[in-house]
Motif scaffolding. Structure first.
Motif, PDB file in Angstrom:
ATOM      1  N   ARG A 152       2.229   4.147  -9.533  1.00  0.00           N
ATOM      2  CA  ARG A 152       2.892   5.296 -10.159  1.00  0.00           C
ATOM      3  C   ARG A 152       1.974   5.945 -11.194  1.00  0.00           C
ATOM      4  O   ARG A 152       1.847   7.170 -11.239  1.00  0.00           O
ATOM      5  N   GLU A 153       1.306   5.130 -11.993  1.00  0.00           N
ATOM      6  CA  GLU A 153       0.376   5.671 -12.980  1.00  0.00           C
ATOM      7  C   GLU A 153      -0.814   6.340 -12.308  1.00  0.00           C
ATOM      8  O   GLU A 153      -1.317   7.367 -12.788  1.00  0.00           O
ATOM      9  N   ASP A 154      -1.283   5.778 -11.211  1.00  0.00           N
ATOM     10  CA  ASP A 154      -2.425   6.365 -10.519  1.00  0.00           C
ATOM     11  C   ASP A 154      -2.066   7.715  -9.902  1.00  0.00           C
ATOM     12  O   ASP A 154      -2.884   8.643  -9.911  1.00  0.00           O
ATOM     13  N   PHE A 155      -0.853   7.865  -9.377  1.00  0.00           N
ATOM     14  CA  PHE A 155      -0.466   9.187  -8.851  1.00  0.00           C
ATOM     15  C   PHE A 155      -0.357  10.209  -9.974  1.00  0.00           C
ATOM     16  O   PHE A 155      -0.679  11.389  -9.784  1.00  0.00           O
ATOM     17  N   LYS A 156       0.094   9.792 -11.148  1.00  0.00           N
ATOM     18  CA  LYS A 156       0.108  10.712 -12.287  1.00  0.00           C
ATOM     19  C   LYS A 156      -1.308  11.139 -12.643  1.00  0.00           C
ATOM     20  O   LYS A 156      -1.584  12.314 -12.887  1.00  0.00           O
ATOM     21  N   ARG A 157      -2.208  10.185 -12.673  1.00  0.00           N
ATOM     22  CA  ARG A 157      -3.582  10.461 -13.101  1.00  0.00           C
ATOM     23  C   ARG A 157      -4.338  11.311 -12.095  1.00  0.00           C
ATOM     24  O   ARG A 157      -5.011  12.276 -12.466  1.00  0.00           O
ATOM     25  N   PHE A 158      -4.263  10.940 -10.811  1.00  0.00           N
ATOM     26  CA  PHE A 158      -5.124  11.577  -9.820  1.00  0.00           C
ATOM     27  C   PHE A 158      -4.482  12.760  -9.113  1.00  0.00           C
ATOM     28  O   PHE A 158      -5.188  13.611  -8.573  1.00  0.00           O
ATOM     29  N   PRO A 213     -21.920 -14.877  -1.517  1.00  0.00           N
ATOM     30  CA  PRO A 213     -21.427 -14.885  -0.137  1.00  0.00           C
ATOM     31  C   PRO A 213     -20.018 -15.477  -0.049  1.00  0.00           C
ATOM     32  O   PRO A 213     -19.731 -16.516  -0.634  1.00  0.00           O
ATOM     33  N   GLY A 214     -19.154 -14.755   0.630  1.00  0.00           N
ATOM     34  CA  GLY A 214     -17.795 -15.236   0.822  1.00  0.00           C
ATOM     35  C   GLY A 214     -16.882 -15.092  -0.376  1.00  0.00           C
ATOM     36  O   GLY A 214     -15.770 -15.624  -0.367  1.00  0.00           O
ATOM     37  N   ALA A 215     -17.309 -14.354  -1.408  1.00  0.00           N
ATOM     38  CA  ALA A 215     -16.517 -14.232  -2.636  1.00  0.00           C
ATOM     39  C   ALA A 215     -15.350 -13.264  -2.447  1.00  0.00           C
ATOM     40  O   ALA A 215     -15.542 -12.110  -2.084  1.00  0.00           O
ATOM     41  N   TRP A 216     -14.135 -13.752  -2.712  1.00  0.00           N
ATOM     42  CA  TRP A 216     -12.943 -12.917  -2.713  1.00  0.00           C
ATOM     43  C   TRP A 216     -12.755 -12.313  -4.097  1.00  0.00           C
ATOM     44  O   TRP A 216     -13.079 -12.931  -5.108  1.00  0.00           O
ATOM     45  N   VAL A 217     -12.200 -11.097  -4.136  1.00  0.00           N
ATOM     46  CA  VAL A 217     -11.853 -10.476  -5.409  1.00  0.00           C
ATOM     47  C   VAL A 217     -10.414  -9.997  -5.340  1.00  0.00           C
ATOM     48  O   VAL A 217      -9.892  -9.666  -4.266  1.00  0.00           O
ATOM     49  N   HIS A 218      -9.772  -9.964  -6.487  1.00  0.00           N
ATOM     50  CA  HIS A 218      -8.353  -9.627  -6.591  1.00  0.00           C
ATOM     51  C   HIS A 218      -8.210  -8.250  -7.234  1.00  0.00           C
ATOM     52  O   HIS A 218      -8.909  -7.924  -8.202  1.00  0.00           O
ATOM     53  N   GLU A 219      -7.304  -7.444  -6.688  1.00  0.00           N
ATOM     54  CA  GLU A 219      -7.047  -6.100  -7.219  1.00  0.00           C
ATOM     55  C   GLU A 219      -5.596  -5.982  -7.648  1.00  0.00           C
ATOM     56  O   GLU A 219      -4.702  -6.583  -7.044  1.00  0.00           O
ATOM     57  N   ARG A 220      -5.376  -5.173  -8.667  1.00  0.00           N
ATOM     58  CA  ARG A 220      -4.031  -4.891  -9.166  1.00  0.00           C
ATOM     59  C   ARG A 220      -4.018  -3.464  -9.682  1.00  0.00           C
ATOM     60  O   ARG A 220      -4.811  -3.114 -10.559  1.00  0.00           O
ATOM     61  N   ARG A 221      -3.149  -2.634  -9.134  1.00  0.00           N
ATOM     62  CA  ARG A 221      -3.064  -1.239  -9.541  1.00  0.00           C
ATOM     63  C   ARG A 221      -1.607  -0.842  -9.754  1.00  0.00           C
ATOM     64  O   ARG A 221      -0.715  -1.290  -9.028  1.00  0.00           O
ATOM     65  N   ASN A 222      -1.396   0.027 -10.744  1.00  0.00           N
ATOM     66  CA  ASN A 222      -0.094   0.641 -10.958  1.00  0.00           C
ATOM     67  C   ASN A 222      -0.090   1.962 -10.181  1.00  0.00           C
ATOM     68  O   ASN A 222      -0.704   2.942 -10.593  1.00  0.00           O
ATOM     69  N   PRO A 262       6.238  -0.720  -8.993  1.00  0.00           N
ATOM     70  CA  PRO A 262       5.124   0.211  -9.107  1.00  0.00           C
ATOM     71  C   PRO A 262       3.745  -0.426  -8.936  1.00  0.00           C
ATOM     72  O   PRO A 262       2.750   0.286  -8.812  1.00  0.00           O
ATOM     73  N   ILE A 263       3.684  -1.756  -8.935  1.00  0.00           N
ATOM     74  CA  ILE A 263       2.404  -2.470  -8.910  1.00  0.00           C
ATOM     75  C   ILE A 263       2.090  -2.926  -7.497  1.00  0.00           C
ATOM     76  O   ILE A 263       2.945  -3.477  -6.803  1.00  0.00           O
ATOM     77  N   VAL A 264       0.849  -2.713  -7.066  1.00  0.00           N
ATOM     78  CA  VAL A 264       0.381  -3.292  -5.820  1.00  0.00           C
ATOM     79  C   VAL A 264      -0.758  -4.261  -6.141  1.00  0.00           C
ATOM     80  O   VAL A 264      -1.622  -3.970  -6.968  1.00  0.00           O
ATOM     81  N   GLU A 265      -0.725  -5.406  -5.501  1.00  0.00           N
ATOM     82  CA  GLU A 265      -1.777  -6.411  -5.640  1.00  0.00           C
ATOM     83  C   GLU A 265      -2.257  -6.824  -4.259  1.00  0.00           C
ATOM     84  O   GLU A 265      -1.462  -6.910  -3.320  1.00  0.00           O
ATOM     85  N   GLY A 310      -6.527 -10.113   2.211  1.00  0.00           N
ATOM     86  CA  GLY A 310      -5.493 -11.095   1.945  1.00  0.00           C
ATOM     87  C   GLY A 310      -4.124 -10.439   1.913  1.00  0.00           C
ATOM     88  O   GLY A 310      -3.972  -9.255   2.245  1.00  0.00           O
ATOM     89  N   PRO A 311      -3.083 -11.160   1.503  1.00  0.00           N
ATOM     90  CA  PRO A 311      -1.738 -10.602   1.425  1.00  0.00           C
ATOM     91  C   PRO A 311      -1.665  -9.391   0.489  1.00  0.00           C
ATOM     92  O   PRO A 311      -2.456  -9.279  -0.470  1.00  0.00           O
ATOM     93  N   VAL A 312      -0.721  -8.507   0.768  1.00  0.00           N
ATOM     94  CA  VAL A 312      -0.452  -7.343  -0.077  1.00  0.00           C
ATOM     95  C   VAL A 312       0.928  -7.543  -0.695  1.00  0.00           C
ATOM     96  O   VAL A 312       1.897  -7.828   0.010  1.00  0.00           O
ATOM     97  N   ARG A 313       0.998  -7.364  -2.014  1.00  0.00           N
ATOM     98  CA  ARG A 313       2.260  -7.578  -2.742  1.00  0.00           C
ATOM     99  C   ARG A 313       2.630  -6.322  -3.518  1.00  0.00           C
ATOM    100  O   ARG A 313       1.774  -5.661  -4.112  1.00  0.00           O
ATOM    101  N   PHE A 314       3.937  -6.038  -3.576  1.00  0.00           N
ATOM    102  CA  PHE A 314       4.483  -4.992  -4.440  1.00  0.00           C
ATOM    103  C   PHE A 314       5.337  -5.681  -5.479  1.00  0.00           C
ATOM    104  O   PHE A 314       6.243  -6.451  -5.142  1.00  0.00           O
ATOM    105  N   LEU A 315       5.070  -5.386  -6.760  1.00  0.00           N
ATOM    106  CA  LEU A 315       5.667  -6.123  -7.870  1.00  0.00           C
ATOM    107  C   LEU A 315       6.266  -5.164  -8.892  1.00  0.00           C
ATOM    108  O   LEU A 315       5.875  -3.999  -8.994  1.00  0.00           O
TER     109      LEU A 315
END
Length: 207
Positions: free
Chosen positions: A165-171, A154-163, A73-76, A200-205
Motif C-alpha cells: 500500500r505504501e509503495d503504490f502511494k510512493r510510486f 553461491p546458493g544464498a537466499w535473501v528475504h524481502e518484505r514490502r508494504n 498490506p505486507i508481502v514477504e 520461496g513461499p509468498v506471504r501476505f501479512l
C-alpha cells in the motif's frame, strides 16, 4: 516483448478478498496460471524451492486474486539467483528489460486498461538497490530494484518484505484498498541469455 501485456492481461471481476495472514507455498505457486510472452521459462519444484529456468524466454506464473490491502498490506517472500546478466546493458531500456527474478503486484483498471498499475520488484544486474524507474514497455508498471548484482555467496537466499500500500502511494500516487494479482517471472528474452532462479513461499501479512 511488450510488457504492457503483463499489465493489461490481468482483468478481474468479483473474486473474493483475502483476510488475515495468507501463505502460498512453492507448490501453490507452481500451480498458478501461466502467462507466456516469448518461449517458456520453466518452473518446477525441487528440493530448494520453485526453480525457474530461463533460456531466451519470458513467461511467468500469475495468481489472479483480489487482495485486501487494508487487512494485509505486507508481502514477504524469499528468492535467490544463480547469476545475473551482463551489466553493460541499461536495464531502463527495452533491450535491457530482463531480470533473473521478479515479483509483480497489480491493480487492475478493468475496461479502463490505461488505469491499470503495477509494481515490479526485481533482482537487477546493474541498477543499484533502491533504484526505481518506469518500465520501458509500459509506464503503468513501475520497476523497483530490491537486489543488485550477483548473490553474496553461491546458493544464498535473501528475504524481502514490502508494504504494498505504501509503495503504490510512493510510486503511483494511489492509496489503494485492494490489488488484483501477484506474479513471479524470470525472463531473458531481450538479451537472448539464460538464467536460473529460485522462489520461496509468498506471504501476505497484516504487519
Amino acid at each position: 516483448m511488450r510488457r504492457l501485456a503483463v499489465v493489461v492481461a490481468l482483468t478481474l471481476v468479483g473474486l473474493p478478498s483475502l483476510a488475515g495472514v495468507t501463505e502460498y507455498s512453492v507448490q501453490d505457486i507452481a500451480g498458478w496460471e501461466r502467462e507466456r510472452f516469448k518461449g517458456e521459462t520453466t518452473y518446477e519444484v525441487d528440493g530448494e524451492g520453485l526453480k525457474a529456468r530461463c533460456g531466451n524466454s519470458a513467461s511467468g506464473l500469475f495468481l489472479r486474486q483480489t487482495i485486501d490491502l487494508r487487512a494485509t498490506p505486507i508481502v514477504e517472500w524469499s528468492w535467490r539467483v544463480e547469476h545475473v546478466y551482463d551489466g553493460t546493458v541499461d536495464e531502463k531500456t527495452k533491450g535491457g528489460d530482463d531480470f533473473p527474478a521478479r515479483l509483480y503486484v497489480v491493480k487492475d483498471g478493468g475496461i479502463a486498461v490505461w488505469r491499470t498499475r503495477a509494481i515490479n520488484y526485481v533482482w537487477a544486474s546493474k541498477m543499484p538497490v533502491g533504484a526505481d524507474w518506469p518500465n520501458p514497455f509500459a509506464s503503468q508498471a513501475h520497476m523497483v530494484a530490491l537486489r543488485s548484482g550477483p548473490p553474496a555467496a553461491p546458493g544464498a537466499w535473501v528475504h524481502e518484505r514490502r508494504n504494498i500500500r505504501e509503495d503504490f502511494k510512493r510510486f503511483h500516487g494511489r492509496d489503494l484498498e485492494t490489488i488484483d494479482a501477484v506474479a513471479i517471472m524470470s525472463d531473458c528474452d531481450n538479451r537472448g541469455g539464460t538464467a536460473e532462479a529460485w522462489y520461496g513461499p509468498v506471504r501476505f501479512l497484516s504487519e
